[in-house]
Write an enzyme that holds these catalytic residues in place. Sequence first.
Site, PDB file in Angstrom:
ATOM      1  N   CYS A 105      -0.667   0.335   3.252  1.00 57.14           N
ATOM      2  CA  CYS A 105      -1.508   1.530   3.179  1.00 57.14           C
ATOM      3  C   CYS A 105      -1.499   2.308   4.490  1.00 57.14           C
ATOM      4  O   CYS A 105      -1.478   1.720   5.569  1.00 57.14           O
ATOM      5  CB  CYS A 105      -2.942   1.140   2.869  1.00 57.14           C
ATOM      6  SG  CYS A 105      -3.084   0.081   1.436  1.00 57.14           S
ATOM      7  N   ARG A 154       5.432   3.720   5.772  1.00 51.48           N
ATOM      8  CA  ARG A 154       4.828   2.400   5.610  1.00 51.48           C
ATOM      9  C   ARG A 154       4.973   1.893   4.170  1.00 51.48           C
ATOM     10  O   ARG A 154       4.788   0.716   3.914  1.00 51.48           O
ATOM     11  CB  ARG A 154       3.337   2.454   5.978  1.00 51.48           C
ATOM     12  CG  ARG A 154       3.093   2.811   7.433  1.00 51.48           C
ATOM     13  CD  ARG A 154       1.638   3.131   7.680  1.00 51.48           C
ATOM     14  NE  ARG A 154       0.802   1.962   7.657  1.00 51.48           N
ATOM     15  CZ  ARG A 154       0.503   1.210   8.707  1.00 51.48           C
ATOM     16  NH1 ARG A 154       1.005   1.527   9.879  1.00 51.48           N
ATOM     17  NH2 ARG A 154      -0.276   0.158   8.607  1.00 51.48           N
ATOM     18  N   TRP A 186      -0.865   1.073  -1.131  1.00 49.18           N
ATOM     19  CA  TRP A 186       0.159   0.160  -1.626  1.00 49.18           C
ATOM     20  C   TRP A 186      -0.595  -0.872  -2.445  1.00 49.18           C
ATOM     21  O   TRP A 186      -1.373  -1.652  -1.907  1.00 49.18           O
ATOM     22  CB  TRP A 186       0.894  -0.479  -0.451  1.00 49.18           C
ATOM     23  CG  TRP A 186       2.115  -1.240  -0.822  1.00 49.18           C
ATOM     24  CD1 TRP A 186       3.341  -0.731  -1.132  1.00 49.18           C
ATOM     25  CD2 TRP A 186       2.239  -2.655  -0.908  1.00 49.18           C
ATOM     26  NE1 TRP A 186       4.208  -1.753  -1.416  1.00 49.18           N
ATOM     27  CE2 TRP A 186       3.572  -2.936  -1.285  1.00 49.18           C
ATOM     28  CE3 TRP A 186       1.371  -3.724  -0.708  1.00 49.18           C
ATOM     29  CZ2 TRP A 186       4.045  -4.225  -1.467  1.00 49.18           C
ATOM     30  CZ3 TRP A 186       1.842  -5.010  -0.889  1.00 49.18           C
ATOM     31  CH2 TRP A 186       3.172  -5.249  -1.264  1.00 49.18           C
ATOM     32  N   ASN A 245      -7.425  -0.387   3.996  1.00 50.32           N
ATOM     33  CA  ASN A 245      -6.128  -1.063   4.076  1.00 50.32           C
ATOM     34  C   ASN A 245      -6.430  -2.545   4.215  1.00 50.32           C
ATOM     35  O   ASN A 245      -7.244  -2.929   5.043  1.00 50.32           O
ATOM     36  CB  ASN A 245      -5.371  -0.551   5.313  1.00 50.32           C
ATOM     37  CG  ASN A 245      -4.072  -1.309   5.549  1.00 50.32           C
ATOM     38  OD1 ASN A 245      -3.598  -2.043   4.683  1.00 50.32           O
ATOM     39  ND2 ASN A 245      -3.497  -1.125   6.728  1.00 50.32           N
ATOM     40  N   GLY A 246      -5.779  -3.393   3.400  1.00 48.35           N
ATOM     41  CA  GLY A 246      -5.998  -4.836   3.491  1.00 48.35           C
ATOM     42  C   GLY A 246      -6.486  -5.390   2.167  1.00 48.35           C
ATOM     43  O   GLY A 246      -6.336  -4.762   1.120  1.00 48.35           O
ATOM     44  N   GLU A 278      21.933 -10.570   7.324  1.00 46.54           N
ATOM     45  CA  GLU A 278      21.331  -9.242   7.469  1.00 46.54           C
ATOM     46  C   GLU A 278      22.120  -8.211   6.655  1.00 46.54           C
ATOM     47  O   GLU A 278      21.526  -7.326   6.026  1.00 46.54           O
ATOM     48  CB  GLU A 278      21.283  -8.855   8.959  1.00 46.54           C
ATOM     49  CG  GLU A 278      20.885  -7.427   9.256  1.00 46.54           C
ATOM     50  CD  GLU A 278      19.474  -7.048   8.795  1.00 46.54           C
ATOM     51  OE1 GLU A 278      18.719  -7.910   8.316  1.00 46.54           O
ATOM     52  OE2 GLU A 278      19.141  -5.851   8.911  1.00 46.54           O
ATOM     53  N   LYS A 319      20.373  -5.942   3.747  1.00 47.48           N
ATOM     54  CA  LYS A 319      20.407  -4.470   3.723  1.00 47.48           C
ATOM     55  C   LYS A 319      20.919  -3.973   2.367  1.00 47.48           C
ATOM     56  O   LYS A 319      20.404  -3.012   1.811  1.00 47.48           O
ATOM     57  CB  LYS A 319      21.320  -3.917   4.838  1.00 47.48           C
ATOM     58  CG  LYS A 319      20.741  -3.966   6.220  1.00 47.48           C
ATOM     59  CD  LYS A 319      19.686  -2.916   6.522  1.00 47.48           C
ATOM     60  CE  LYS A 319      18.286  -3.404   6.475  1.00 47.48           C
ATOM     61  NZ  LYS A 319      17.764  -4.403   7.281  1.00 47.48           N
ATOM     62  N   GLU A 358      18.216  -4.482  -0.333  1.00 48.81           N
ATOM     63  CA  GLU A 358      17.074  -3.572  -0.168  1.00 48.81           C
ATOM     64  C   GLU A 358      17.421  -2.136  -0.522  1.00 48.81           C
ATOM     65  O   GLU A 358      16.647  -1.440  -1.162  1.00 48.81           O
ATOM     66  CB  GLU A 358      16.634  -3.537   1.299  1.00 48.81           C
ATOM     67  CG  GLU A 358      16.012  -4.765   1.821  1.00 48.81           C
ATOM     68  CD  GLU A 358      15.656  -4.558   3.277  1.00 48.81           C
ATOM     69  OE1 GLU A 358      14.464  -4.544   3.586  1.00 48.81           O
ATOM     70  OE2 GLU A 358      16.574  -4.414   4.114  1.00 48.81           O
ATOM     71  N   HIS A 412      31.201 -26.071   0.377  1.00 42.48           N
ATOM     72  CA  HIS A 412      30.147 -26.950  -0.132  1.00 42.48           C
ATOM     73  C   HIS A 412      29.430 -26.341  -1.327  1.00 42.48           C
ATOM     74  O   HIS A 412      28.355 -26.799  -1.692  1.00 42.48           O
ATOM     75  CB  HIS A 412      29.156 -27.284   0.995  1.00 42.48           C
ATOM     76  CG  HIS A 412      29.818 -27.938   2.160  1.00 42.48           C
ATOM     77  ND1 HIS A 412      30.185 -29.266   2.159  1.00 42.48           N
ATOM     78  CD2 HIS A 412      30.234 -27.433   3.352  1.00 42.48           C
ATOM     79  CE1 HIS A 412      30.783 -29.555   3.307  1.00 42.48           C
ATOM     80  NE2 HIS A 412      30.821 -28.457   4.047  1.00 42.48           N
ATOM     81  N   LYS A 448       6.893  -0.691   4.602  1.00 44.82           N
ATOM     82  CA  LYS A 448       7.386  -0.780   5.980  1.00 44.82           C
ATOM     83  C   LYS A 448       6.634  -1.834   6.764  1.00 44.82           C
ATOM     84  O   LYS A 448       7.184  -2.540   7.583  1.00 44.82           O
ATOM     85  CB  LYS A 448       7.232   0.587   6.649  1.00 44.82           C
ATOM     86  CG  LYS A 448       7.713   0.633   8.104  1.00 44.82           C
ATOM     87  CD  LYS A 448       9.215   0.505   8.158  1.00 44.82           C
ATOM     88  CE  LYS A 448       9.773   0.504   9.566  1.00 44.82           C
ATOM     89  NZ  LYS A 448      11.132  -0.076   9.582  1.00 44.82           N
TER      90      LYS A 448
HETATM   91  C1  F6R Z   1      14.228  -5.383   6.297  1.00 44.01           C
HETATM   92  C2  F6R Z   1      12.908  -5.192   6.817  1.00 44.01           C
HETATM   93  C3  F6R Z   1      11.930  -6.316   6.713  1.00 44.01           C
HETATM   94  C4  F6R Z   1      11.184  -6.481   8.053  1.00 44.01           C
HETATM   95  C5  F6R Z   1      10.078  -7.530   7.899  1.00 44.01           C
HETATM   96  C6  F6R Z   1       9.332  -7.753   9.202  1.00 44.01           C
HETATM   97  O1  F6R Z   1      14.996  -4.226   6.424  1.00 44.01           O
HETATM   98  O2  F6R Z   1      12.587  -4.150   7.326  1.00 44.01           O
HETATM   99  O3  F6R Z   1      12.563  -7.498   6.343  1.00 44.01           O
HETATM  100  O4  F6R Z   1      12.102  -6.845   9.038  1.00 44.01           O
HETATM  101  O5  F6R Z   1       9.165  -7.134   6.912  1.00 44.01           O
HETATM  102  O6  F6R Z   1       8.734  -6.573   9.626  1.00 44.01           O
HETATM  103  P1  F6R Z   1       8.263  -6.406  11.134  1.00 44.01           P
HETATM  104  O7  F6R Z   1       9.490  -6.411  11.981  1.00 44.01           O
HETATM  105  O8  F6R Z   1       7.519  -5.108  11.167  1.00 44.01           O
HETATM  106  O9  F6R Z   1       7.390  -7.590  11.433  1.00 44.01           O
END
Ligand code: F6R
Length: 618
Positions: free
Chosen positions: A2, A31, A80, A104-105, A487, A491, A494, A510, A613
């Site tokens: 949020c 976010r 959210w 928020n929360g 990673e 990506k 996502e 394996h 985010k």
């Molecule tokens: C992937 C991504 C998430 C964040 C994770 C941690 O692209 O953005 O996997 O890396 O949610 O977020 P932070 O770094 O804000 O703790």
Amino acid sequence: MCGIVGYVGSGPVSTRGLEVVIEGLRRLEYRGYDSAGVALVVPGVGLATAKKAGKLANLVEELDAHPLPAAGAAIGHTRWATHGGPTDTNAHPHVAGKIAVIHNGIVENFVRLKADLLAQGAVFTSETDTEVVAHLLSAAYDLTGDLTAAMATVARSLEGTFTLLAVHADHPEEVVGARHDSPLVVGLGEGENFLGSDVAAFIAHTREALELGQDEIVTITATSVQVTDFDGNPAHARRFTVDWDAAAAEKGGFRSFMDKEIADQPQAVADTLLGRTDAAGRLVLDELRIDEAVLRSIDKIVVVACGTAAYAGHVAKYAIEHWCRIPVEVELAHEFRYRDPVVDERTLVVAISQSGETMDTLMAVRHGHEQGSTTLAIVNTHGSTIPRESDAVLYTHAGPEVAVASTKAFLAQITAAYLLGLYLAQLRGNMFADEVATHLAELRAMPAKIQTVLDRAGRVRQIARWMADTQTVLFLGRHVGYPVAMEGALKLKELAYIHAEGFAAGELKHGPIALIEPGQPVFVVVPSPRGRHSLHSKVVSNIQEIRARGARTLVIAEDGDEDVVPFADEVFRVPQAPTLLAPLLTVVPLQVFACELANAKGLDVDQPRNLAKSVTVE
Ligand code: F6R
């Protein structure tokens, strides 16, 4: 998660409050959210609200169709969904009596609180936990006629996590906020003040800000900011100046924030290295406020993080263990906390987080504290909670990362972790000063090399566009290439919603090799042939093994590595770099690939579905 914005201005009532709030919400879009709403206090009239499921544009459309009157105080929210689906009714603000509230929360004890309120005759219109807060505030206000006191009373009764903002129909001159385990910052203007989930909410108007502490109440008017604890005792909020400007959060001519942030990576790495040596060339990490004796005495490092940040931690493990000879464990923060980990006062818990607000990571930091460990945060966002609750902080200087999926923050996190490793090696005598200086010089050469990778990205883009119909992609890597492979897979999942998996190349035989069938695309991250020879030759063998079974091999290899050529369908070249630093280069083609493929599929790369985010709930 949020986004929250609050505003109070002086002078005659106007539309400025609404404009500021909508603009703030737009800047907080990164976010992640699924509905949006605003509440205004119109002098002599009372509350005016509007809320809509979906994107902010839906709310703006609604406001255009049914304009709200000029107002004093204003609050706005992007939600959210947690309790109750993303509908117009569940969108915030929630109103009870003369009070509108945004949140928020998660209020964990809301079921019990709601039962009590229902028994007293309260009528609920939404499925949210937040509406409970609106009713509680309304009842508490009726006892004292003081919104700040009511907020303190209610905050004490809530369990869970919350940032709350409330306005009252009879008080167009004030907005009251509260925070517990959730972020809230104050923006200090001239004859106007702001509240926001983070500074992005108000950097278009002011860079002067106050950082609220845990469990604090804030009341803003146009000319004053009053901060207390939940018992009403005055509290001191730290003042700071935001060094991001509004333009930094804009797309700068790129197709998307993600494209811009990928392009920004040389700068993000360069800025993270900036100002971290003294005149004699020694590494100095001023923010690290941890006693050197403590750092000398640690016998284990545990990195706690989530998602991409955790992969940065995995890269850090290879470097720190090699340079410092300290054992490093990397643990997903949510697993760490509930696992009863063996950590003590000789453990350094390193939390890596772009947002500094990830609840799982914050909880892991707290758990580390409880066990007596020293905690260090590697964080990008100033004024956030994780650094405030850690013993020390090493900021990455990636600037605001707006796209939901992390790119430049990842490179900046790896860079900061390298700095930490070299600093510990210097402090603990694992390296001579000239060795540290050599590594630093190699690190300083990396931004130009990242730029070279970006300049060469045309071919990877072309391949990505051709592969827009692909159903599954595998990623292989070894040593530091292994977290890079993971990673790369994350990506692609996502951004492009394509099934993708990253494997340690040695693990192939394996099990995962069973997935290989003719035409299966496999990215392989190849270590430098100038590094440990056996490492390179083993990965080349892995490429041969999958090629022999029909895989389409997309190989990321260093300039001059000719061994891979006979077995590669495509080679994406990166400049030569020391083995441990190579992830800063090898991950870039994988980011570009995922972003371009998602674009080719017509997807929103900045705000992928279902993702937020800043994940501020566990
Ligand atoms: C992937 C991504 C998430 C964040 C994770 C941690 O692209 O953005 O996997 O890396 O949610 O977020 P932070 O770094 O804000 O703790």
